[in-house]
Design a protein around this motif. Structure first.
Motif, PDB file in Angstrom:
ATOM      1  N   HIS A  25      36.199  42.103  50.705  1.00 53.46           N
ATOM      2  CA  HIS A  25      36.597  42.903  49.820  1.00 53.46           C
ATOM      3  C   HIS A  25      37.751  42.149  48.897  1.00 53.46           C
ATOM      4  O   HIS A  25      38.615  41.632  49.526  1.00 53.46           O
ATOM      5  CB  HIS A  25      36.708  44.238  49.885  1.00 53.46           C
ATOM      6  CG  HIS A  25      38.065  44.548  50.796  1.00 53.46           C
ATOM      7  ND1 HIS A  25      38.070  44.505  52.273  1.00 53.46           N
ATOM      8  CD2 HIS A  25      39.363  44.679  50.469  1.00 53.46           C
ATOM      9  CE1 HIS A  25      39.277  44.770  52.550  1.00 53.46           C
ATOM     10  NE2 HIS A  25      40.218  44.783  51.777  1.00 53.46           N
ATOM     11  N   LEU A  26      37.849  42.612  47.658  1.00 54.25           N
ATOM     12  CA  LEU A  26      38.993  42.216  47.009  1.00 54.25           C
ATOM     13  C   LEU A  26      39.900  43.363  46.395  1.00 54.25           C
ATOM     14  O   LEU A  26      39.049  44.255  45.802  1.00 54.25           O
ATOM     15  CB  LEU A  26      38.395  41.225  45.627  1.00 54.25           C
ATOM     16  CG  LEU A  26      39.700  41.008  44.832  1.00 54.25           C
ATOM     17  CD1 LEU A  26      40.602  39.826  45.452  1.00 54.25           C
ATOM     18  CD2 LEU A  26      38.983  40.336  43.455  1.00 54.25           C
ATOM     19  N   SER A  27      41.008  43.307  46.779  1.00 54.78           N
ATOM     20  CA  SER A  27      41.860  44.585  46.253  1.00 54.78           C
ATOM     21  C   SER A  27      43.068  44.205  45.546  1.00 54.78           C
ATOM     22  O   SER A  27      43.454  43.063  46.001  1.00 54.78           O
ATOM     23  CB  SER A  27      41.950  45.537  47.335  1.00 54.78           C
ATOM     24  OG  SER A  27      42.738  44.906  48.566  1.00 54.78           O
ATOM     25  N   GLY A  28      43.738  44.962  44.954  1.00 53.85           N
ATOM     26  CA  GLY A  28      44.881  44.473  44.042  1.00 53.85           C
ATOM     27  C   GLY A  28      45.288  45.835  43.207  1.00 53.85           C
ATOM     28  O   GLY A  28      44.969  47.097  43.554  1.00 53.85           O
ATOM     29  N   LYS A  29      45.953  45.286  42.225  1.00 58.81           N
ATOM     30  CA  LYS A  29      46.653  46.052  41.144  1.00 58.81           C
ATOM     31  C   LYS A  29      46.528  45.468  39.843  1.00 58.81           C
ATOM     32  O   LYS A  29      46.919  44.415  39.651  1.00 58.81           O
ATOM     33  CB  LYS A  29      48.203  46.559  41.691  1.00 58.81           C
ATOM     34  CG  LYS A  29      48.556  47.482  40.683  1.00 58.81           C
ATOM     35  CD  LYS A  29      50.063  48.057  41.306  1.00 58.81           C
ATOM     36  CE  LYS A  29      50.640  49.003  40.467  1.00 58.81           C
ATOM     37  NZ  LYS A  29      52.030  49.244  41.120  1.00 58.81           N
ATOM     38  N   VAL A  30      46.156  46.363  38.785  1.00 59.41           N
ATOM     39  CA  VAL A  30      46.238  45.985  37.302  1.00 59.41           C
ATOM     40  C   VAL A  30      47.574  46.511  36.856  1.00 59.41           C
ATOM     41  O   VAL A  30      48.034  47.715  36.905  1.00 59.41           O
ATOM     42  CB  VAL A  30      45.092  46.549  36.618  1.00 59.41           C
ATOM     43  CG1 VAL A  30      45.422  46.256  35.174  1.00 59.41           C
ATOM     44  CG2 VAL A  30      43.666  45.909  37.202  1.00 59.41           C
ATOM     45  N   ILE A 158      39.418  48.098  43.980  1.00 56.78           N
ATOM     46  CA  ILE A 158      39.123  47.557  45.282  1.00 56.78           C
ATOM     47  C   ILE A 158      37.542  46.922  44.769  1.00 56.78           C
ATOM     48  O   ILE A 158      36.947  48.003  44.119  1.00 56.78           O
ATOM     49  CB  ILE A 158      39.107  48.394  46.417  1.00 56.78           C
ATOM     50  CG1 ILE A 158      38.506  47.665  47.561  1.00 56.78           C
ATOM     51  CG2 ILE A 158      38.488  49.649  46.535  1.00 56.78           C
ATOM     52  CD1 ILE A 158      38.927  48.032  49.067  1.00 56.78           C
ATOM     53  N   LEU A 159      37.229  46.024  45.114  1.00 59.92           N
ATOM     54  CA  LEU A 159      35.713  45.442  44.850  1.00 59.92           C
ATOM     55  C   LEU A 159      35.298  45.359  46.244  1.00 59.92           C
ATOM     56  O   LEU A 159      35.538  44.384  46.855  1.00 59.92           O
ATOM     57  CB  LEU A 159      35.698  44.352  44.079  1.00 59.92           C
ATOM     58  CG  LEU A 159      36.256  44.417  42.582  1.00 59.92           C
ATOM     59  CD1 LEU A 159      36.434  42.973  41.950  1.00 59.92           C
ATOM     60  CD2 LEU A 159      35.720  45.523  41.601  1.00 59.92           C
ATOM     61  N   PRO A 160      34.316  46.140  46.714  1.00 56.04           N
ATOM     62  CA  PRO A 160      33.660  45.676  48.165  1.00 56.04           C
ATOM     63  C   PRO A 160      32.599  44.847  48.088  1.00 56.04           C
ATOM     64  O   PRO A 160      32.243  44.560  47.094  1.00 56.04           O
ATOM     65  CB  PRO A 160      33.392  47.195  48.477  1.00 56.04           C
ATOM     66  CG  PRO A 160      32.817  47.826  47.268  1.00 56.04           C
ATOM     67  CD  PRO A 160      33.916  47.307  45.979  1.00 56.04           C
TER      68      PRO A 160
END
Length: 202
Positions: A25-30, A158-160
């Protein structure tokens, strides 16, 4: 969004499906310049090598109930179809149309229980409406991706279930005076976290 809770839920969900247990998964903040509270930001991935892009056509459904579109924002890809289903409780007709550059169409009048369909063949975005009800409005965004998240406002995402490889991470911004700064990431044998995506003034 409570990101720690969501990560815990995602981990439990993946363990329930062995085929997805090794998914990344890719996660973070805008983060938006000037802390402007932009609405409906779309975080999405595109492969760094466009020749590896192989998306199978997909059918999307939008319900019409209570004189509203549900969902009223939909992300699709070129080659996909959108079905508009009139699911009103009473005998209410809808006429779906769009004058956008993405797709100019008028699907005609659809009675309760009807299904109206349109195909999209390129990238872009546009609005669609019901000519019978002035307050009915929706948005369609066509992107070369199946990996995306719609954020009501700037913040965590989050992009799973993202396959390994090199990706370009972008943010689609509706506000014409702002743009995102794409970044390149590589997903190997583990997930990628704490990615910061910036949206700045043009």
């Amino acid at each position: 969004m409570n990101l720690p809770f969501f990560k815990s839920f995602l981990f439990t969900f993946l363990l329930s499906f062995p085929a997805l247990a090794n998914a990344h998964h890719l996660s973070g903040k805008v983060v938006v310049e000037g802390e402007k509270n932009l609405k409906n930001l779309i975080v999405y991935l595109e492969p760094a090598d466009s020749s590896k892009l192989k998306l199978q056509p997909k059918l999307h459904k939008i319900m019409q109930k209570g004189r509203q579109f549900n969902p009223n924002i939909i992300v699709v890809s070129p080659g996909d179809k959108i079905q508009f289903l009139n699911d009103e409780d009473r005998e209410i007709d809808h006429n779906i149309y769009s004058l956008s550059r993405l797709k100019n169409f008028d699907l005609g009048l659809g009675e309760r229980g009807s299904i109206l369909e349109v195909s999209l063949d390129k990238k872009g975005y546009g609005n669609f409406y019901c000519s019978v009800h002035k307050l009915m409005e929706g948005r369609m965004i066509s992107l070369d991706t199946r990996h995306f998240a719609i954020l009501e406002k700037p913040g965590n995402f989050i992009l799973p279930n993202v396959p390994p490889g090199e990706w370009i991470v972008k943010v689609f911004v509706f506000h014409k005076r702002y743009k995102s700064i794409p970044i390149k990431i590589t997903l190997g044998n583990s997930s990628h976290e704490n990615v910061e995506l910036k949206v700045v003034k043009k």
